[in-house]
Design a protein around this motif. Sequence first.
Motif, mmCIF file in Angstrom:
data_model
loop_
_atom_site.group_PDB
_atom_site.id
_atom_site.type_symbol
_atom_site.label_atom_id
_atom_site.label_comp_id
_atom_site.label_asym_id
_atom_site.label_seq_id
_atom_site.Cartn_x
_atom_site.Cartn_y
_atom_site.Cartn_z
ATOM 1 N N ASP A 114 7.641 -0.554 -1.929
ATOM 2 C CA ASP A 114 6.683 -0.681 -0.830
ATOM 3 C C ASP A 114 7.047 0.185 0.367
ATOM 4 O OD1 ASP A 114 8.892 -2.275 -0.318
ATOM 5 O OD2 ASP A 114 7.742 -4.011 0.376
ATOM 6 N N THR A 115 8.318 0.206 0.741
ATOM 7 C CA THR A 115 8.748 1.015 1.881
ATOM 8 C C THR A 115 8.572 2.496 1.585
ATOM 9 O OG1 THR A 115 10.380 -0.692 2.390
ATOM 10 C CG2 THR A 115 10.673 1.456 3.450
ATOM 11 N N PHE A 116 8.985 2.911 0.400
ATOM 12 C CA PHE A 116 8.891 4.325 0.010
ATOM 13 C C PHE A 116 7.432 4.781 -0.002
ATOM 14 C CE2 PHE A 116 8.580 7.526 -3.473
ATOM 15 C CZ PHE A 116 9.334 8.525 -2.885
ATOM 16 N N ILE A 117 6.570 4.008 -0.637
ATOM 17 C CA ILE A 117 5.154 4.375 -0.740
ATOM 18 C C ILE A 117 4.523 4.445 0.646
ATOM 19 C CG2 ILE A 117 2.902 3.592 -1.555
ATOM 20 C CD1 ILE A 117 4.442 2.458 -4.032
ATOM 21 N N GLN A 118 4.826 3.469 1.482
ATOM 22 C CA GLN A 118 4.261 3.459 2.831
ATOM 23 C C GLN A 118 4.692 4.702 3.603
ATOM 24 O OE1 GLN A 118 5.615 0.234 5.276
ATOM 25 N NE2 GLN A 118 4.119 0.639 6.876
ATOM 26 N N ARG A 119 5.958 5.057 3.519
ATOM 27 C CA ARG A 119 6.465 6.196 4.290
ATOM 28 C C ARG A 119 5.937 7.544 3.802
ATOM 29 N NH1 ARG A 119 12.749 4.370 5.074
ATOM 30 N NH2 ARG A 119 12.320 2.724 6.575
ATOM 31 N N ILE A 120 5.802 7.716 2.492
ATOM 32 C CA ILE A 120 5.384 9.044 2.019
ATOM 33 C C ILE A 120 3.875 9.218 1.950
ATOM 34 C CG2 ILE A 120 7.520 9.412 0.744
ATOM 35 C CD1 ILE A 120 5.886 9.026 -1.831
ATOM 36 N N THR A 121 3.112 8.143 2.133
ATOM 37 C CA THR A 121 1.662 8.295 2.111
ATOM 38 C C THR A 121 1.037 8.181 3.498
ATOM 39 O OG1 THR A 121 1.352 5.946 1.593
ATOM 40 C CG2 THR A 121 1.417 7.497 -0.271
ATOM 41 N N LEU A 122 1.850 8.129 4.528
ATOM 42 C CA LEU A 122 1.305 8.133 5.885
ATOM 43 C C LEU A 122 0.628 9.472 6.130
ATOM 44 C CD1 LEU A 122 4.233 6.579 7.974
ATOM 45 C CD2 LEU A 122 1.996 5.575 7.532
ATOM 46 N N PRO A 123 -0.463 9.483 6.891
ATOM 47 C CA PRO A 123 -1.110 10.754 7.189
ATOM 48 C C PRO A 123 -0.174 11.667 7.971
ATOM 49 C CG PRO A 123 -2.472 8.895 7.895
ATOM 50 C CD PRO A 123 -1.160 8.347 7.451
ATOM 51 N N VAL A 124 -0.280 12.964 7.729
ATOM 52 C CA VAL A 124 0.546 13.939 8.420
ATOM 53 C C VAL A 124 0.067 14.022 9.858
ATOM 54 C CG1 VAL A 124 1.213 16.361 8.511
ATOM 55 C CG2 VAL A 124 0.887 15.244 6.310
ATOM 56 N N GLN A 125 1.020 14.013 10.798
ATOM 57 C CA GLN A 125 0.674 14.116 12.204
ATOM 58 C C GLN A 125 0.113 15.497 12.490
ATOM 59 O OE1 GLN A 125 1.790 12.108 15.156
ATOM 60 N NE2 GLN A 125 2.068 10.313 13.889
ATOM 61 N N ASP A 126 -0.975 15.554 13.224
ATOM 62 C CA ASP A 126 -1.583 16.822 13.603
ATOM 63 C C ASP A 126 -1.282 17.053 15.080
ATOM 64 O OD1 ASP A 126 -3.057 19.122 13.608
ATOM 65 O OD2 ASP A 126 -5.003 18.137 13.681
ATOM 66 N N TYR A 127 -0.310 17.900 15.330
ATOM 67 C CA TYR A 127 0.129 18.108 16.716
ATOM 68 C C TYR A 127 -0.683 19.168 17.408
ATOM 69 C CZ TYR A 127 4.135 15.346 15.348
ATOM 70 O OH TYR A 127 4.942 14.339 14.915
#
Length: 186
Positions: free
Chosen positions: A173-186
């Motif tokens: 759950d932690t791994f999936i949550q972290r790698i599927t977060l949307p990429v920040q658009d700076y």
Amino acid sequence: MARGPVSIAAEDLLPGLHPAWWTFDSEPEEREPNTVPGARVPEDEYKECFSLYDKQQRGKMKAVDLLVAMRCLGASPTPGEVQRHLQTHGIDEHGELDFSTFLTIMHTQVKQEDPKKEILLAMLMADKEKKGYIMASELRSKLTKLGEKLTHKEVDDLFKEAGIEPNGQVKYDTFIQRITLPVQDY
């Protein structure tokens, strides 16, 4: 008055329309302006990508370019899925498709893809003892040897981004949550 999904036999009302479009809600789908329903990419990006493959500027792209165009927009279809999309619309591999058909295909593909579910299934297959985690070394081995093989540097970067210690445990759950977060658009 309670509002909820309306039950309608879609196949009776929409003969010939692809089942991906058979969803009805009593409320319209909320979405960002200029985006395709169910998609994470603004419609302008779809138009721009389509126009790159519309080499003769006739409002048509070649079916053979569909796989690459879809992947450029972040979808991950297999060649077989692309063939099925084309067959659904009566287009052979030497045919062409217009922008409307392209949007319909992209909508269908994006709707059926679920990266979280795909990652979870892969991790469950690796966790034979059903502990809820796998060792980082085992995940590294799978990522560098199976499917779309990653380099050791790519795995290092992934582990760093997900906060995984090289010899640690990887909880699904932690791994999936972290790698599927949307990429920040700076």
